[in-house]
Design an enzyme around this catalytic site. Structure first.
Site, PDB file in Angstrom:
ATOM      1  N   GLU A   1       0.162  25.866  33.300  1.00 17.15           N
ATOM      2  CA  GLU A   1       1.441  25.250  33.683  1.00 17.15           C
ATOM      3  C   GLU A   1       1.371  25.015  35.179  1.00 17.15           C
ATOM      4  OE1 GLU A   1       4.769  27.773  32.985  1.00 17.15           O
ATOM      5  OE2 GLU A   1       6.191  26.132  32.894  1.00 17.15           O
TER       6      GLU A   1
ATOM      7  N   HIS B   1       8.045  19.953  33.804  1.00 13.41           N
ATOM      8  CA  HIS B   1       8.187  20.042  35.257  1.00 13.41           C
ATOM      9  C   HIS B   1       8.069  18.659  35.877  1.00 13.41           C
ATOM     10  CE1 HIS B   1       8.533  24.377  35.746  1.00 13.41           C
ATOM     11  NE2 HIS B   1       7.655  24.520  34.780  1.00 13.41           N
TER      12      HIS B   1
ATOM     13  N   HIS C   1       9.154  23.782  27.598  1.00 10.61           N
ATOM     14  CA  HIS C   1      10.525  24.324  27.655  1.00 10.61           C
ATOM     15  C   HIS C   1      11.619  23.281  27.893  1.00 10.61           C
ATOM     16  CE1 HIS C   1       9.491  24.674  31.914  1.00 10.61           C
ATOM     17  NE2 HIS C   1       8.862  25.830  31.774  1.00 10.61           N
TER      18      HIS C   1
ATOM     19  N   ASP D   1       8.149  32.180  27.386  1.00 13.27           N
ATOM     20  CA  ASP D   1       7.866  31.895  28.798  1.00 13.27           C
ATOM     21  C   ASP D   1       7.917  33.190  29.607  1.00 13.27           C
ATOM     22  OD1 ASP D   1       7.174  30.307  30.945  1.00 13.27           O
ATOM     23  OD2 ASP D   1       9.205  29.635  31.367  1.00 13.27           O
TER      24      ASP D   1
HETATM   25 ZN   LIG Z   1       5.957  28.973  31.878  1.00 16.93          ZN
END
Ligand SMILES: [Zn+2]
Length: 383
Positions: free
Chosen positions: A126, A191, A212, A270
């Site tokens: 990530e 992101h 997410h 997460d």
């Molecule tokens: Zn993460």
């Protein structure tokens, strides 16, 4: 081995009273009723396919950045108590030299996994290829645009163990997306501040996974439809959902479920290294964070920084907050969808004859009672 007196959760039905036969690590038969053969009495508890977690940074004091074979092994041993039978280790954005160090240890770990531990399927990176505009708890100075040459290094250093990359699709022209798909790495959009229209170029190339949902991305807006809008709109996009009721409030969780249904969601934690540890001060990469209950936030600024909840907790939130959620709908979100996404559904991810006996037993409060990995007990709750 025989597991009897179980409520067996299959993808199309629930056997209210059944038994399972396991031989050579795999499920040999699934049966209704009881048997005279000796076996483990599950006392009417739920028997589900083992949970597969595709986005977990750590817990129990361990994370990717701990960087030793022993630490990775410890983590794999601890998480069966959350019902997890397979997982993908997630990393945060690191410096080049640290990545070099961690990836070489991780490579060794992948060759030396313990039996009776959850099976690590590889790495979910990530970062660093994420957008400064939606960097979350990632360190700004270490971010970079998606870069195929750097990606090649990661693949080589990890001995081809990178399975998922979270990246900002709007910061490349589609060539990076193609490179990931060509190398059997799951591209996951996240992101990022991308617009739906910009994201379409990568959707067309084959991006079908979102990191997410709602967290760290452009959202749902009548004037500026963002990545969350695309994730909700396209039925064939699998959305990671942190169902801890901190990252996503229950009303929003119900809306997501109403739109996506069980086949469009994968439950994740997460979680970071403080999961399962006492409240207090911890590190997320180089950043100082505070754990209070299940909430983990940056010391500076207070932004959410990873998570502190366990997988079974997030399963219980889902069961509590989604009206009339059935267990055979739940298993899509814990096991089936992600097993398909990772191309391991032919061997695990559901209770089916011929598949690995990766199983989770939940009691009537949906707490984990036992976990089986390859047909062996990997976790058993003590009374
Ligand atoms: Zn993460």
């Amino acid at each position: 081995m025989i597991l009897r007196n179980a409520k067996i959760v299959l993808k199309d039905k629930i056997i209210e009273n059944g038994w399972l036969e396991i031989e050579n690590e795999t499920i040999k038969s699934i049966n209704e009723g009881d048997t005279q053969q000796e076996g483990i009495d599950l006392k009417g508890q739920w028997l589900l396919p083992g949970f597969i977690e595709c986005h977990v940074h750590g817990g129990y004091g361990v994370d990717f950045e701990t960087g030793t074979v022993e630490a990775y092994q410890k983590f794999g041993k601890m998480i069966p108590k959350e019902g997890i039978t397979s997982y993908i280790q997630a990393s945060v954005t690191n410096s080049k030299e640290n990545n070099l160090k961690y990836l070489s240890a991780f490579k060794e770990f992948m060759k030396n996994q313990d039996e009776n531990s959850a099976k690590c399927l590889g790495l979910h990176m990530e970062g660093p290829f994420i957008s400064p505009a939606k960097k979350g708890a990632h360190e700004l100075s270490l971010l970079e645009d998606p870069n195929i040459e750097v990606m090649k290094e990661f693949i080589e250093l990890s001995d081809d163990n990178v399975r998922i990359i979270t990246y900002a699709p709007d910061m490349q022209d589609g060539s990076f997306t193609k490179f990931l798909l060509d190398n059997n790495i799951l591209p996951s959009a996240g992101h990022t501040n991308t617009s739906v229209q910009d994201f379409l170029k990568d959707y067309k190339i084959g991006v079908r996974h979102l990191t997410h949902l709602f967290n760290g991305m452009s959202g749902v807006s009548q004037q500026e439809p963002g990545l969350a809008t695309a994730g909700l709109y396209f039925d064939d996009i699998l959305c990671e959902v942190i169902s801890d009721s901190i990252h996503i409030q229950p009303d929003t969780l119900r809306l997501i479920y109403k739109i996506k249904g069980p086949q469009g969601i994968v439950i994740i934690t997460d979680a970071m290294n403080a999961k399962g540890e006492p409240d207090g001060n911890y590190k997320l990469g180089n950043l100082d964070v505070i754990k209070e209950g299940m909430k983990v936030s940056l010391k500076e600024g207070g932004a959410l920084a990873g998570a502190g909840a366990t997988y079974d907790h997030n399963v219980r939130v889902m069961l509590k907050e989604i009206p009339n959620l059935k267990m055979n709908e739940l298993i899509y979100m814990t096991s089936i969808n992600i097993a398909k996404q990772l191309n391991i559904f032919d061997s695990t991810g559901e209770i089916s004859v011929g598949k690995k006996a990766d199983l989770t037993v939940l009691d009537d409060k949906y707490e984990v009672n036992k976990t089986f990995i390859n047909g062996k007990v990997a976790y058993e709750k003590s009374n």
